[in-house]
Enzyme design. Sequence first.
Site, PDB file in Angstrom:
ATOM      1  N   VAL A   1       0.874  -1.176   0.000  1.00 53.46           N
ATOM      2  CA  VAL A   1       0.000   0.000   0.000  1.00 53.46           C
ATOM      3  C   VAL A   1       0.908   1.221   0.000  1.00 53.46           C
ATOM      4  O   VAL A   1       1.700   1.424   0.932  1.00 53.46           O
ATOM      5  CB  VAL A   1      -0.935   0.020   1.219  1.00 53.46           C
ATOM      6  CG1 VAL A   1      -1.729   1.326   1.258  1.00 53.46           C
ATOM      7  CG2 VAL A   1      -1.877  -1.177   1.187  1.00 53.46           C
TER       8      VAL A   1
ATOM      9  N   GLU B   1      10.448  -3.102  12.188  1.00 48.80           N
ATOM     10  CA  GLU B   1      10.686  -2.914  13.624  1.00 48.80           C
ATOM     11  C   GLU B   1       9.824  -3.854  14.461  1.00 48.80           C
ATOM     12  O   GLU B   1       8.794  -4.343  14.012  1.00 48.80           O
ATOM     13  CB  GLU B   1      10.401  -1.455  14.013  1.00 48.80           C
ATOM     14  CG  GLU B   1      11.273  -0.444  13.269  1.00 48.80           C
ATOM     15  CD  GLU B   1      11.083   0.977  13.761  1.00 48.80           C
ATOM     16  OE1 GLU B   1      10.880   1.160  14.980  1.00 48.80           O
ATOM     17  OE2 GLU B   1      11.126   1.902  12.924  1.00 48.80           O
TER      18      GLU B   1
END
Length: 431
Positions: free
Chosen positions: A148, A217
Amino acid sequence: MQIYVVKQGDTLSAIASQYRTTTNDITETNEIPNPDSLVVGQTIVIPIAGQFYDVKRGDTLTSIARQFNTTAAELARVNRIQLNTVLQIGFRLYIPPAPKRDIESNAYLEPRGNQVSENLQQAAREASPYLTYLGAFSFQAQRNGTLVAPPLTNLRSITESQNTTLMMIITNLENQAFSDELGRILLNDETVKRRLLNEIVENARRYGFRDIHFDFEYLRPQDREAYNQFLREARDLFHREGLEISTALAPKTSATQQGRWYEAHDYRAHGEIVDFVVLMTYEWGYSGGPPQAVSPIGPVRDVIEYALTEMPANKIVMGQNLYGYDWTLPYTAGGTPARAVSPQQAIVIADQNNASIQYDQTAQAPFFRYTDAENRRHEVWFEDARSIQAKFNLIKELNLRGISYWKLGLSFPQNWLLLSDQFNVVKKTFR
């Protein structure tokens, strides 16, 4: 250029006269928000070649030369004094400009909504001459390997006009948070992995990206080697396509550091695999924590010095915040989060509340306290010319590849003044 710290009673005209420049030059180059009411402790960058140094107790030509990375003989020559001159306290020496070294610089941009706002586009236009890379945060990887895209309004034309490399940032964000489960799928499902890597290449071609930057992360610790292998496969594909690869790394100080943010980030492997890494050396002071400097020099140095034991300096890009925080006191865990402020906003707040700016020598960061109209106490930590100069000195001392800014849209004109004064920003040419 000269960094000047405002004292009680200073005016712009007096400062300009002292350095033989004009108030207009100082105001325009610094974009000073309060030219008629300077704040004690505020820094001003004087737009002159080189700088002046007032001798302090214990100084010698040799010690001053060492401080400014020059020689005692050169200082004696340009100041027309004898090499063995005993310097008097308060004597003003001229320090000539140091030779510039090459540096790579990156800045992240975080658009909101369906397009890049005009304010962010303007920030990108103004910063692009000083940048090697500009990264739009972010392309969000999906569980099926598709992407996206973020808003990219005019970013390609803005970067191309200044020969700035457009960076494609890929994240494991899901529902506005980093997802370890999404990371697990992306790194371990071979079908999803292949689709993701192919989608990245297709989007890079479509939008003109030349560096692919992974900001994965809060991965599971057991996915550490899977992430390393993912990067090896990505590197081989991207290099065949003429693309660079880079990663963002949590600020670690040892290979065995515990914590969800740290454990899956393998400094040595990333140093071997990717073209460069960005160390996220900021957010010691953060919106949900107690008041302190966002990127204190000591902890920043600790992270970089550990990184240097795992990878060469020419792969290390130091992260740097372009913002500070305004905390409401007393701080309570779980209470009202601190408000992000730009360096320019911090100066305005200090001016409006008659606060003097102090400087923490240990953290190498400015701060001040004030009481608002509702009688609430505040503490503000931010960045100024002194604090960013301390970071530039660290880059020079440790011979790092460059600096990466989080994030554009927070005004800090003194940063760009000093960056361009001391470094040649590398612009890339791709085949």
